[in-house]
Design a protein around this motif. Structure first.
Motif, PDB file in Angstrom:
ATOM      1  N   ILE A  48       0.839  -1.198   0.000  1.00  0.00           N
ATOM      2  CA  ILE A  48       0.000   0.000   0.000  1.00  0.00           C
ATOM      3  C   ILE A  48       0.875   1.250   0.000  1.00  0.00           C
ATOM      4  CG2 ILE A  48      -1.663   1.335   1.351  1.00  0.00           C
ATOM      5  CD1 ILE A  48      -2.892  -1.332   2.221  1.00  0.00           C
ATOM      6  N   ARG A  72       1.067   4.308  -2.752  1.00  0.00           N
ATOM      7  CA  ARG A  72       0.911   5.714  -2.373  1.00  0.00           C
ATOM      8  C   ARG A  72       2.109   6.536  -2.813  1.00  0.00           C
ATOM      9  NH1 ARG A  72      -0.406   5.996   3.714  1.00  0.00           N
ATOM     10  NH2 ARG A  72      -0.256   8.190   3.197  1.00  0.00           N
ATOM     11  N   ARG A  99      -5.027   3.973  -7.073  1.00  0.00           N
ATOM     12  CA  ARG A  99      -5.332   3.138  -5.910  1.00  0.00           C
ATOM     13  C   ARG A  99      -4.646   3.664  -4.657  1.00  0.00           C
ATOM     14  NH1 ARG A  99      -3.510  -2.542  -7.444  1.00  0.00           N
ATOM     15  NH2 ARG A  99      -3.733  -2.833  -5.216  1.00  0.00           N
ATOM     16  N   HIS A 155      -6.480   4.863  -1.211  1.00  0.00           N
ATOM     17  CA  HIS A 155      -6.108   4.352   0.112  1.00  0.00           C
ATOM     18  C   HIS A 155      -5.838   5.512   1.060  1.00  0.00           C
ATOM     19  CE1 HIS A 155      -5.877  -0.008   0.200  1.00  0.00           C
ATOM     20  NE2 HIS A 155      -5.354  -0.007  -1.016  1.00  0.00           N
ATOM     21  N   VAL A 192     -11.389   1.480  -2.879  1.00  0.00           N
ATOM     22  CA  VAL A 192     -10.251   1.380  -3.788  1.00  0.00           C
ATOM     23  C   VAL A 192     -10.615   0.648  -5.070  1.00  0.00           C
ATOM     24  CG1 VAL A 192      -7.920   0.445  -3.991  1.00  0.00           C
ATOM     25  CG2 VAL A 192      -8.675   1.437  -1.846  1.00  0.00           C
ATOM     26  N   ASN A 203     -10.129   0.971   5.102  1.00  0.00           N
ATOM     27  CA  ASN A 203      -8.963   1.588   4.463  1.00  0.00           C
ATOM     28  C   ASN A 203      -8.237   2.539   5.396  1.00  0.00           C
ATOM     29  OD1 ASN A 203      -9.497   0.245   2.138  1.00  0.00           O
ATOM     30  ND2 ASN A 203     -10.557   1.921   1.142  1.00  0.00           N
TER      31      ASN A 203
END
Length: 119
Positions: free
Chosen positions: A77, A81, A87, A91, A97, A113
């Protein structure tokens, strides 16, 4: 009580359910482990011989479960980012997502999330 990979289980608990209680171990992986060690799917932990319990613990120690799997998920994740992908931004904002509707019913996505926000 039977001790497997740092967790105490009741002797009446099914082996498959005990394996599935570990994070990142689902039904298919549990079935594969049971087949590998020739354990009947309806077997209870109390009926397993100590040698099989030792083999199960050794098998689980080679797999990415519990904190290792959580760390891998958080790293994935974080990578999304940092790259700034769609996506990853979803998040970061705590929004759905995978294309779910946001007009109504986003509370479950906001609960699931939960990650630290961008600066």
């Amino acid at each position: 009580m039977v001790f497997i990979f740092g967790v105490n289980f009741n002797e009446q608990k099914l082996v498959k359910k005990a394996l599935q209680s570990f994070y990142a171990l689902g039904p298919q992986t549990a079935d594969r482990i049971l087949a590998k060690y020739s354990i009947f799917p309806g077997a209870k932990i109390g009926t397993l011989p100590p040698k099989t319990l030792t083999a199960l613990t050794a098998e689980l120690s080679t797999m990415n479960i519990e904190s290792d799997a959580r760390r891998v998920l958080q790293d994935n994740i974080k990578r999304l980012r940092d790259m700034g992908t769609y996506r990853g931004r979803r998040h970061a904002m705590g929004l759905p997502v995978r294309g779910q509707r946001t007009r109504n019913q986003t509370q479950s996505a906001r609960k699931l999330n939960k990650v630290e926000r961008w600066g």
